[in-house]
Design an enzyme around this catalytic site. Structure first.
Site, mmCIF file in Angstrom:
data_model
loop_
_atom_site.group_PDB
_atom_site.id
_atom_site.type_symbol
_atom_site.label_atom_id
_atom_site.label_comp_id
_atom_site.label_asym_id
_atom_site.label_seq_id
_atom_site.Cartn_x
_atom_site.Cartn_y
_atom_site.Cartn_z
ATOM 1 N N GLU A 135 -7.320 2.321 -13.098
ATOM 2 C CA GLU A 135 -6.706 3.506 -12.487
ATOM 3 C C GLU A 135 -5.443 3.928 -13.246
ATOM 4 O OE1 GLU A 135 -8.225 2.759 -7.906
ATOM 5 O OE2 GLU A 135 -6.254 2.059 -8.462
ATOM 6 N N CYS B 180 -1.544 1.770 -2.988
ATOM 7 C CA CYS B 180 -2.517 2.854 -2.798
ATOM 8 C C CYS B 180 -1.900 4.254 -2.786
ATOM 9 C CB CYS B 180 -3.266 2.695 -1.472
ATOM 10 S SG CYS B 180 -3.323 1.058 -0.768
ATOM 11 N N TYR C 75 -9.518 -2.849 -10.970
ATOM 12 C CA TYR C 75 -9.374 -1.439 -10.600
ATOM 13 C C TYR C 75 -7.966 -0.913 -10.831
ATOM 14 C CZ TYR C 75 -7.231 -2.356 -5.990
ATOM 15 O OH TYR C 75 -6.389 -2.721 -4.982
ATOM 16 N N HIS D 209 -26.800 22.120 -0.110
ATOM 17 C CA HIS D 209 -26.925 22.745 -1.420
ATOM 18 C C HIS D 209 -25.908 23.865 -1.599
ATOM 19 C CE1 HIS D 209 -29.013 23.810 -5.073
ATOM 20 N NE2 HIS D 209 -29.001 25.072 -4.692
ATOM 21 N N GLU E 21 -26.282 16.049 -2.856
ATOM 22 C CA GLU E 21 -27.687 16.266 -2.469
ATOM 23 C C GLU E 21 -28.625 15.370 -3.268
ATOM 24 O OE1 GLU E 21 -29.439 20.252 -3.411
ATOM 25 O OE2 GLU E 21 -27.548 20.619 -4.416
ATOM 26 N N CYS F 158 0.820 -1.209 0.000
ATOM 27 C CA CYS F 158 0.000 0.000 0.000
ATOM 28 C C CYS F 158 0.855 1.260 0.000
ATOM 29 C CB CYS F 158 -0.935 -0.022 1.209
ATOM 30 S SG CYS F 158 -1.983 1.428 1.282
ATOM 31 N N LYS G 239 0.045 5.416 -5.998
ATOM 32 C CA LYS G 239 -0.991 5.424 -7.049
ATOM 33 C C LYS G 239 -1.850 6.691 -6.951
ATOM 34 C CE LYS G 239 -4.851 3.999 -6.080
ATOM 35 N NZ LYS G 239 -5.592 2.793 -5.939
HETATM 36 C C1 LIG Z 1 -1.203 -0.672 -7.528
HETATM 37 C C2 LIG Z 1 -2.034 -0.992 -6.301
HETATM 38 C C3 LIG Z 1 -2.961 -0.083 -5.856
HETATM 39 C C4 LIG Z 1 -3.722 -0.356 -4.739
HETATM 40 N N1 LIG Z 1 -4.635 0.568 -4.337
HETATM 41 C C5 LIG Z 1 -5.387 0.335 -3.242
HETATM 42 C C6 LIG Z 1 -6.311 1.307 -2.786
HETATM 43 O O1 LIG Z 1 -6.473 2.371 -3.386
HETATM 44 N N2 LIG Z 1 -7.006 1.047 -1.661
HETATM 45 C C7 LIG Z 1 -6.850 -0.128 -0.966
HETATM 46 O O2 LIG Z 1 -7.499 -0.303 0.062
HETATM 47 N N3 LIG Z 1 -5.990 -1.073 -1.388
HETATM 48 C C8 LIG Z 1 -5.253 -0.868 -2.506
HETATM 49 N N4 LIG Z 1 -4.350 -1.811 -2.922
HETATM 50 C C9 LIG Z 1 -4.289 -3.108 -2.196
HETATM 51 C C10 LIG Z 1 -3.442 -2.987 -0.929
HETATM 52 O O3 LIG Z 1 -2.177 -2.497 -1.245
HETATM 53 C C11 LIG Z 1 -3.345 -4.343 -0.267
HETATM 54 O O4 LIG Z 1 -4.636 -4.866 -0.047
HETATM 55 C C12 LIG Z 1 -2.623 -4.276 1.089
HETATM 56 O O5 LIG Z 1 -1.352 -3.728 0.948
HETATM 57 C C13 LIG Z 1 -2.557 -5.667 1.715
HETATM 58 O O6 LIG Z 1 -1.826 -5.613 2.905
HETATM 59 P P1 LIG Z 1 -1.067 -6.899 3.424
HETATM 60 O O7 LIG Z 1 -0.589 -6.591 4.800
HETATM 61 O O8 LIG Z 1 -1.891 -8.117 3.251
HETATM 62 O O9 LIG Z 1 0.164 -7.096 2.438
HETATM 63 P P2 LIG Z 1 1.255 -6.087 1.899
HETATM 64 O O10 LIG Z 1 0.938 -4.688 2.187
HETATM 65 O O11 LIG Z 1 1.494 -6.496 0.497
HETATM 66 O O12 LIG Z 1 2.526 -6.441 2.783
HETATM 67 C C14 LIG Z 1 3.192 -7.651 2.660
HETATM 68 C C15 LIG Z 1 4.657 -7.419 2.974
HETATM 69 O O13 LIG Z 1 5.289 -8.666 3.190
HETATM 70 C C16 LIG Z 1 6.605 -8.617 2.652
HETATM 71 N N5 LIG Z 1 7.017 -10.007 2.450
HETATM 72 C C17 LIG Z 1 6.512 -10.902 1.561
HETATM 73 N N6 LIG Z 1 7.065 -12.093 1.746
HETATM 74 C C18 LIG Z 1 7.939 -11.971 2.780
HETATM 75 C C19 LIG Z 1 8.799 -12.883 3.469
HETATM 76 N N7 LIG Z 1 8.850 -14.163 3.145
HETATM 77 N N8 LIG Z 1 9.571 -12.401 4.452
HETATM 78 C C20 LIG Z 1 9.506 -11.089 4.806
HETATM 79 N N9 LIG Z 1 8.707 -10.199 4.214
HETATM 80 C C21 LIG Z 1 7.916 -10.642 3.221
HETATM 81 C C22 LIG Z 1 6.436 -7.794 1.382
HETATM 82 O O14 LIG Z 1 7.661 -7.229 0.977
HETATM 83 C C23 LIG Z 1 5.427 -6.755 1.838
HETATM 84 O O15 LIG Z 1 6.053 -5.597 2.328
HETATM 85 C C24 LIG Z 1 -3.551 -1.576 -4.039
HETATM 86 C C25 LIG Z 1 -2.605 -2.504 -4.479
HETATM 87 C C26 LIG Z 1 -1.855 -2.211 -5.597
HETATM 88 C C27 LIG Z 1 -0.841 -3.222 -6.071
#
Ligand SMILES: Cc1cc2nc3c(=O)[nH]c(=O)nc-3n(C[C@H](O)[C@H](O)[C@H](O)COP(=O)(O)OP(=O)(O)OC[C@H]3O[C@@H](n4cnc5c(N)ncnc54)[C@H](O)[C@@H]3O)c2cc1C
Length: 458
Positions: free
Chosen positions: A184, A48, A180, A439, A444, A43, A51
């Site tokens: 976007e 997010c 999405y 308004h 509205e 994110c 983006k």
């Molecule tokens: C381009 C894009 C736009 C988005 N826009 C939106 C939005 O507008 N609104 C919204 O709500 N959501 C949005 N999302 C989705 C959102 O980013 C995810 O739903 C959210 O980040 C999920 O969180 P998470 O904790 O599950 O995983 P992540 O945030 O992906 O975190 C996982 C972390 O684990 C780390 N990792 C992976 N494997 C290992 C390992 N073996 N050892 C150590 N570290 C590891 C990764 O490096 C990463 O940092 C978007 C996603 C993308 C790709």
């Protein structure tokens, strides 16, 4: 003192993992966390946040044009992609620092390393080769963008990960996908002056959203000059000596572009994580199977966020992480309600939605009143821009309960957040009707739609 190095070890420093780690620590747990790339996760680093910054950047081109209708003469304009990327990177680095500091302040031990599961209570840190033990393990490793491994020339395409770091902005781009992220990015590139094509294999973009809204987004994108091609896919991509890409499609088109971006879905990041060895069950697409407490098939291992493929959004991952930490370490059990999730698509114009689509509502009850209003936002009376706003209310005709609200237009995401509260409270159409309008606003319209545009009766 427990027999383990940690009470909780979190793998993944993104939205879900960081929240869980901090909350568990505030409940007194000894917590370690491993992140293999950058704290903040998808994110903050490549989702997010960057983006949305790009969306802001891309909207200025229309703002400059619209200003003329209000008497402004806007001088010569130029845009620097390099400056935008540098500014975005600075902001992301600042945010990453905040994430790290917040974890440290919560007494969470940070490991800058990839981590893999060795067993129900042990984790190996690949950067040091060290094995640590924990009473509980939380998997919060997120998902990664899919590419089409079988596509000839597929190695030439980029995903959203690389799109944030392109060295130059191409003259032409093809964005492949209809979700999405694809929509976007098509809006971002188009707004920044790139000739943009969106190529999607399905019949209509934004599957899963209300059909009227999907069609309206499609129409508005085309009005802005994006070529939206549905029902087609690349069959091969070639790169010439100058770096120009040429893609052939199933329907016989040849598309050339400086970049081709694939946004064809994301897969849970579970490969080579040691989960099978520990006995953690995965589903067909590799997502970790969990119960409503986020517990996996191994009682000491939990999983939250995109890796569980429930609702792949940041606020959902955060909620799941918080509920897990409160339940396991805070003696305050609760579960996340995934049934009513307000959300936005930062398309241009923006879409905000909460509750059921018309198609989903019809599966629950055949008796629906649909209220729809399509109108030109006041701003565009003077700007002259041909852009429509669409609002749609889906009401259960038997109970008067508002089942879904869908908005296409400026600030629709902001509206969806507030409407989410009303729907969570069980608002009826009568509640909307007795609310006094603000308004002059576009919103509205939500409280002034008197007669249904359609009465569906089963
Ligand atoms: C381009 C894009 C736009 C988005 N826009 C939106 C939005 O507008 N609104 C919204 O709500 N959501 C949005 N999302 C989705 C959102 O980013 C995810 O739903 C959210 O980040 C999920 O969180 P998470 O904790 O599950 O995983 P992540 O945030 O992906 O975190 C996982 C972390 O684990 C780390 N990792 C992976 N494997 C290992 C390992 N073996 N050892 C150590 N570290 C590891 C990764 O490096 C990463 O940092 C978007 C996603 C993308 C790709």
């Amino acid at each position: 003192m427990s027999d383990f190095d940690y009470d909780l070890f979190v793998i993944g420093g993104g939205s879900g993992g960081v929240r869980a780690a901090r909350i568990a620590a505030t409940h007194g747990a000894k917590v370690g966390i491993a992140e293999e790339y950058r704290y903040g996760g998808t994110c903050v680093i490549r989702g997010c946040v960057p983006k949305k910054l790009f969306v802001y950047a891309s909207k200025f081109s229309e703002e400059f044009e619209d200003a003329e209708g209000f008497g402004w003469t806007v001088g010569e304009r130029s845009f620097s992609w390099e400056k935008l990327v540098t500014a975005k990177d600075q902001e992301i680095t600042r945010l990453e620092g905040i994430y790290r500091r917040n974890l440290e302040r919560s007494d969470v031990e940070l490991h800058d390393s990839r981590a893999v599961v060795e067993g129900p209570n042990s984790i190996r840190l690949l950067a040091t080769g060290q094995t640590v033990t924990a009473k509980y393990i939380l998997i919060a490793v997120g998902a990664s963008p899919n590419v089409d491994a079988d596509l000839p020339g597929g190695e030439h395409v980029i995903t959203s990960n690389e799109a944030f770091h392109m060295t130059d902005l191409p003259e032409k781009i093809v964005v492949t996908g209809g979700g999405y992220i694809a929509v976007e990015f098509a809006g971002i590139f188009n707004g920044l002056g790139v000739e943009t094509t969106l190529l999607y294999r399905g019949e209509e973009i934004l599957r899963g959203f209300d059909l009227d809204m999907r069609k309206a987004v499609h129409e508005e994108m085309e009005k802005k000059g994006i070529r939206v091609v549905c029902g087609d896919v690349f069959t091969a991509i070639e790169k010439d000596a100058s770096g120009l890409l040429t893609g052939k499609t199933k329907n016989g088109e040849t598309l050339t572009a400086g970049q081709i971006m694939f946004a064809i879905g994301r897969s849970p990041h579970t490969s080579d994580l040691g989960l099978e060895k520990a006995g953690v069950e995965l589903d067909r697409i590799g997502a970790i199977k969990v119960d409503d407490q986020s517990q996996t098939s191994v009682p000491s291992i939990y999983a939250v966020g995109d890796v569980t493929n429930r609702a792949n959004l940041t606020p959902v991952a955060i909620r799941e992480g918080h509920a897990f930490a409160d339940t396991v370490f805070g003696n305050k059990p609760w579960t996340v309600d995934h049934s009513l999730i307000p959300t936005a698509v930062f398309s241009q114009p923006e879409m905000g939605t909460v509750g059921l689509t018309e198609e989903q509502a019809l599966e629950k009850t055949p008796n629906l009143d649909i209220y729809k209003s399509s109108f030109r936002p006041m701003k565009h009376t003077l700007s002259g821009r041909d852009e429509k706003m669409l609002m749609k209310l889906i009401v259960d005709a038997d109970t008067d309960k508002v089942l879904g609200v869908h908005i296409l237009g400026p600030d629709a995401g902001e509206l969806a957040q507030v409407l989410g509260i009303t729907l969570a409270m069980g608002a009826t159409k009568a509640d909307f009707d007795r609310t006094i309008a603000v308004h002059p606003t576009a919103a509205e319209e939500l409280v002034t739609m008197r007669e249904p545009t359609e009465r569906l009766r089963g």
